[in-house]
Design an enzyme around this catalytic site. Structure first.
Site, short mmCIF file in Angstrom:
data_model
loop_
_atom_site.label_atom_id
_atom_site.label_comp_id
_atom_site.label_asym_id
_atom_site.label_seq_id
_atom_site.Cartn_x
_atom_site.Cartn_y
_atom_site.Cartn_z
N TYR A 142 0.83 -1.21 0.00
CA TYR A 142 0.00 0.00 0.00
C TYR A 142 0.86 1.25 0.00
CZ TYR A 142 -3.95 -2.99 1.08
OH TYR A 142 -4.90 -3.96 1.02
N LYS A 189 3.74 -15.12 3.78
CA LYS A 189 3.90 -15.97 2.59
C LYS A 189 5.40 -16.19 2.42
CE LYS A 189 2.14 -18.03 -1.07
NZ LYS A 189 1.43 -19.31 -0.94
N ASP A 221 -2.35 -18.51 2.47
CA ASP A 221 -3.35 -19.33 1.77
C ASP A 221 -3.94 -20.37 2.73
OD1 ASP A 221 -0.72 -20.15 1.73
OD2 ASP A 221 -0.80 -21.09 -0.23
N ASP A 245 -5.90 -7.11 5.21
CA ASP A 245 -7.06 -6.50 4.55
C ASP A 245 -8.00 -7.61 4.06
OD1 ASP A 245 -8.73 -4.76 3.28
OD2 ASP A 245 -7.26 -3.95 1.89
N ASP A 249 -11.77 -9.24 6.00
CA ASP A 249 -13.06 -9.25 5.29
C ASP A 249 -13.62 -10.67 5.26
OD1 ASP A 249 -12.96 -6.55 4.76
OD2 ASP A 249 -13.56 -6.78 2.67
#
Ligand code: NAD
Length: 367
Positions: A142, A189, A221, A245, A249
């Site tokens: 970001y 990751k 994942d 993020d 959600d």
């Protein structure tokens, strides 16, 4: 207690839900004899329309001088459908986080038992889930260098983390885990990304200072899968900006709806409190948005920024009792249940305020 609170409604349903969050804060001030002084400022599309700037200097100056911020959301369909627009609402949000040093985003994911049926996940898998996310908020793709080359046909966003950015949020996550079930799941990751390998190395080092807290590492994942498969296996989840993020959600489904989830963004100065949802253009202006995430964000403010634990608890209990009585906004209503009463945004705010009154009268909260 005397405190200055700045309200940043922003755009879309941000305007509608923040009004209810503010009303609950006013009620708490009255009930517990605090003096909360409110002012309001512009951000996002509303600020662009008024000043050409998604985070005007006047807003930033107010935010730097306040004790806590209740924020709604930013966004407008005009920008979602036109990526070429240079001035965009979310720039206001990102700049605000950076300028105020809000590097840690806390997102409690706790299922109210009354909403077991509102989720698309089976109740027996969900029941008892209680997760606290720590999402890093001022680094990662970001804020890394971004751009285009090859005449616009190649685009890049640099995923970048520095040691101190990982250290400071890791300390917050481990300290919080000590007050809970003493487990931190760090999500990265590291099998593919170099920034994740640094993340894992630093988190492992920080963990040594908290020998009473269990640390586990998961790839993002796998974590995405396990959140839905066995949400009760998580306590504190610590992760970067991008993964956080997406995962939060996803985790909103554990709580039944985006409209239920509050968040706190903290750093070393002022705290910012906001629902995790966006400006929801699809329901803006209809008066049906769920204000509970904003109301629960106000409760987080009372607890984290002001240390008013009894007051925060009374808001949470008022929400619980409202749900127990079957009151629902459309997003958390279950087609299968007969006893539910469908409320609009303002009615839901009214009901929570009424329950705070009831709690105060019955003295079921010790003041
Ligand atoms: P969204 O969170 O606004 O909405 C996703 C879905 O959840 C929609 O169907 C919406 O109706 C529903 N929903 C969200 N909040 C709800 C509530 N309180 N009550 C009932 N239903 C609710 O995400 P989106 O649709 O992807 O994005 C819409 C806009 O919001 C975009 O412009 C996006 O950039 C912006 N956005 C802003 C923030 C922020 O300000 N923090 C966060 C996410 C998205």
């Amino acid at each position: 207690m005397k405190k200055k609170i700045t309200i940043l409604p922003g755009d879309g349903i941000g305007q509608e839900v923040t009004r209810e969050g503010k009303r609950v804060l006013e009620k708490i001030a009255l009930a517990f004899e605090h003096q909360f002084e409110f002012d309001e400022a512009l951000i996002g599309h509303a600020a662009i329309e008024a000043t050409g700037n998604p985070l005007p200097d006047e807003t930033l100056a107010k935010l730097k001088a306040t004790d806590a911020i209740l924020f709604g959301a930013v966004g407008h369909p005009k920008y979602d459908n036109d990526p070429t627009l240079k001035v965009r609402p979310e720039q206001g949000l990102l700049k605000m986080r950076k300028e105020l040093g809000l590097y840690a985003n806390l997102r409690p994911i706790k299922l109210f038992d009354e909403l077991l049926d509102a989720s698309s996940i089976k109740p027996e898998i969900l029941k008892g889930s209680d997760i606290l996310f720590f999402r890093e908020l001022t680094g990662d793709v970001y804020f890394g260098e971004k751009g285009r080359r090859d005449e616009g046909q190649t685009a890049y966003d640099l995923m970048i983390y520095q040691r101190f950015e990982i250290e400071r949020i890791a300390h917050k996550a481990f300290a919080a885990a000590r007050t809970r079930k003493k487990k931190v799941t760090s999500v990265d990751k590291a099998n593919v990304l170099e920034s994740s390998r640094l993340w894992r190395q630093v988190v492992t080092e920080v963990a040594k200072g908290y020998p009473d807290v269990q640390l586990e590492h998961q790839f993002v994942d796998a974590a995405a899968m396990k959140l839905i498969q066995s949400p009760r296996s998580f306590d504190v989840v610590l992760t970067g900006n991008l993964f956080g993020d997406i995962l939060t959600d996803e985790a909103s489904q554990i709580a039944g709806s985006m409209g239920m989830l509050a968040s706190a963004s903290v750093g070393d100065t002022v705290g910012l409190y906001e629902p995790i949802h966006g400006s929801a253009h699809d329901i803006t202006g209809k008066g049906i948005a769920n204000p509970l995430a904003s109301i629960l964000s106000a409760a987080l403010m009372l607890d984290i920024s002001f240390g008013l634990k009894t007051e925060a608890q009374s808001v949470i209990r008022a929400v619980e009792q409202t749900l127990q009585q079957g009151f629902r906004t459309a997003d958390i209503a279950s087609a299968a249940t007969q006893h539910e009463k469908l409320l609009n945004t303002v009615q839901m705010g009214n009901q929570v305020v009424k329950e705070i009154d009831r709690i105060m009268t019955s003295k079921s909260i010790t003041v």
